[in-house]
Write a protein that holds these residues in place. Structure first.
Motif, short mmCIF file in Angstrom:
data_model
loop_
_atom_site.label_atom_id
_atom_site.label_comp_id
_atom_site.label_asym_id
_atom_site.label_seq_id
_atom_site.Cartn_x
_atom_site.Cartn_y
_atom_site.Cartn_z
N ASN A 146 -28.60 -13.40 -12.74
CA ASN A 146 -30.02 -13.12 -13.02
C ASN A 146 -30.54 -11.99 -12.11
OD1 ASN A 146 -30.02 -15.27 -14.90
ND2 ASN A 146 -30.39 -16.72 -13.24
N GLN A 147 -29.73 -10.95 -11.94
CA GLN A 147 -30.09 -9.85 -11.05
C GLN A 147 -31.23 -8.99 -11.63
OE1 GLN A 147 -26.99 -10.54 -12.27
NE2 GLN A 147 -25.39 -9.85 -10.88
N LYS A 148 -32.07 -8.52 -10.72
CA LYS A 148 -33.12 -7.55 -11.04
C LYS A 148 -33.04 -6.47 -9.97
CE LYS A 148 -36.23 -11.16 -12.70
NZ LYS A 148 -37.48 -11.87 -12.40
N GLN A 149 -33.17 -5.23 -10.38
CA GLN A 149 -33.07 -4.12 -9.44
C GLN A 149 -34.25 -3.17 -9.60
OE1 GLN A 149 -28.23 -3.78 -9.33
NE2 GLN A 149 -29.31 -2.22 -10.41
N ASN A 150 -34.59 -2.51 -8.48
CA ASN A 150 -35.58 -1.44 -8.46
C ASN A 150 -36.92 -1.85 -9.05
OD1 ASN A 150 -33.65 0.15 -7.21
ND2 ASN A 150 -32.97 1.04 -9.14
N GLN A 151 -37.31 -3.09 -8.78
CA GLN A 151 -38.63 -3.55 -9.20
C GLN A 151 -39.55 -3.58 -7.98
OE1 GLN A 151 -38.36 -7.16 -11.48
NE2 GLN A 151 -37.32 -6.11 -13.14
N THR A 152 -40.84 -3.58 -8.22
CA THR A 152 -41.81 -3.65 -7.14
C THR A 152 -41.72 -5.02 -6.47
OG1 THR A 152 -43.27 -2.16 -8.33
CG2 THR A 152 -44.25 -3.46 -6.55
N VAL A 153 -41.67 -5.00 -5.13
CA VAL A 153 -41.59 -6.23 -4.36
C VAL A 153 -42.75 -6.25 -3.37
CG1 VAL A 153 -40.22 -7.57 -2.72
CG2 VAL A 153 -39.08 -6.31 -4.54
N ASN A 154 -43.50 -7.35 -3.35
CA ASN A 154 -44.58 -7.51 -2.39
C ASN A 154 -43.97 -7.76 -1.01
OD1 ASN A 154 -46.70 -8.37 -0.79
ND2 ASN A 154 -47.60 -9.67 -2.36
N LYS A 155 -44.23 -6.90 -0.04
CA LYS A 155 -43.63 -7.01 1.29
C LYS A 155 -44.02 -8.30 2.01
CE LYS A 155 -42.68 -2.21 2.27
NZ LYS A 155 -42.78 -1.14 3.24
N ALA A 156 -45.07 -8.96 1.58
CA ALA A 156 -45.47 -10.23 2.20
C ALA A 156 -44.38 -11.29 2.04
CB ALA A 156 -46.78 -10.71 1.60
N VAL A 157 -43.52 -11.14 1.03
CA VAL A 157 -42.41 -12.08 0.80
C VAL A 157 -41.51 -12.16 2.04
CG1 VAL A 157 -40.23 -12.26 -0.49
CG2 VAL A 157 -42.37 -11.87 -1.69
N PHE A 158 -41.44 -11.08 2.81
CA PHE A 158 -40.53 -11.02 3.95
C PHE A 158 -41.14 -11.50 5.26
CE2 PHE A 158 -39.48 -7.54 0.96
CZ PHE A 158 -38.34 -8.12 0.43
N THR A 159 -42.38 -11.99 5.22
CA THR A 159 -43.04 -12.52 6.40
C THR A 159 -42.75 -14.01 6.52
OG1 THR A 159 -44.81 -10.90 6.18
CG2 THR A 159 -45.25 -12.82 7.57
N PRO A 160 -42.09 -14.42 7.62
CA PRO A 160 -41.78 -15.85 7.77
C PRO A 160 -43.04 -16.70 7.79
CG PRO A 160 -40.57 -14.53 9.36
CD PRO A 160 -41.57 -13.62 8.71
N VAL A 161 -43.01 -17.80 7.04
CA VAL A 161 -44.13 -18.73 6.97
C VAL A 161 -43.59 -20.12 7.29
CG1 VAL A 161 -45.89 -19.74 5.49
CG2 VAL A 161 -45.27 -17.34 5.20
N PHE A 162 -44.25 -20.80 8.25
CA PHE A 162 -43.83 -22.15 8.62
C PHE A 162 -44.97 -22.84 9.34
CE2 PHE A 162 -42.44 -19.04 11.72
CZ PHE A 162 -42.95 -19.53 12.91
#
Length: 171
Positions: A146-162
């Motif tokens: 189910n690969q997806k490439q070169n799509q827009t990614v919200n950088k907030a996804v990479f912020t650790p949340v806990f």
């Protein structure tokens, strides 16, 4: 645990460099087979964004999230209410790994890094798998679907949340 971080970082950079891929998202299965043919299988979802951002969300056999941002890895393990923050070596040269990746046959590439060989298999324009031997001579294979490439990614996804009550271990 070293092989775990190396696999993540190398795979992230491979996503970001082969055929101009700037973002990558997929479901993954990671299998680690020891010298006695005992295999441990993990599964989950990855989102990666060039140059060095990734979030590996492990679902099975245990839930945990691994965040990679520049030279820091944060592992959030909700089942044990723990967060591990690890600084990566600043001399870790991702682009050297990629510059050494050579096409060895149709849809198959080989990259060498620190005495390890990484085999990258593609299916069309998508990365299908990455295989290598870790420092313990375990056979590691990360397969993607189910690969997806070169799509827009919200950088907030990479912020650790806990939750704030989790134990934080800095390594």
């Amino acid at each position: 645990m070293k092989h775990f971080f190396l696999a993540i970082l190398i795979s992230l950079e491979l996503f970001a460099s082969l055929d101009g891929i700037t973002s990558f998202e997929a479901d993954f299965t990671q299998s680690i087979t020891d010298d006695k043919n005992k295999t441990l299988v993990y599964s989950g979802h990855i989102v990666a964004l060039k140059p060095q951002n990734a979030k590996w969300s492990y679902i099975k056999p245990v839930k945990k999230d691994v965040f990679i941002n520049n030279f820091e890895v944060t592992i959030v393990e909700p089942e044990i209410e723990q967060v591990i923050v690890k600084t990566l070596e600043s001399n870790f040269d991702f682009f050297k790994i990629i510059s050494n990746a050579k096409k060895i046959e149709e849809n198959k590439y080989l990259a060498n890094y620190k005495n390890s060989k990484f085999t990258i298999t593609k299916n069309g324009s998508f990365i299908e798998s990455i295989s290598y031997l870790d420092e313990f001579e375990n056979r590691v294979k990360i397969s993607f679907k189910n690969q997806k490439q070169n799509q827009t990614v919200n950088k907030a996804v990479f912020t650790p949340v806990f939750p704030l009550n989790f134990d934080i271990i800095r390594d």
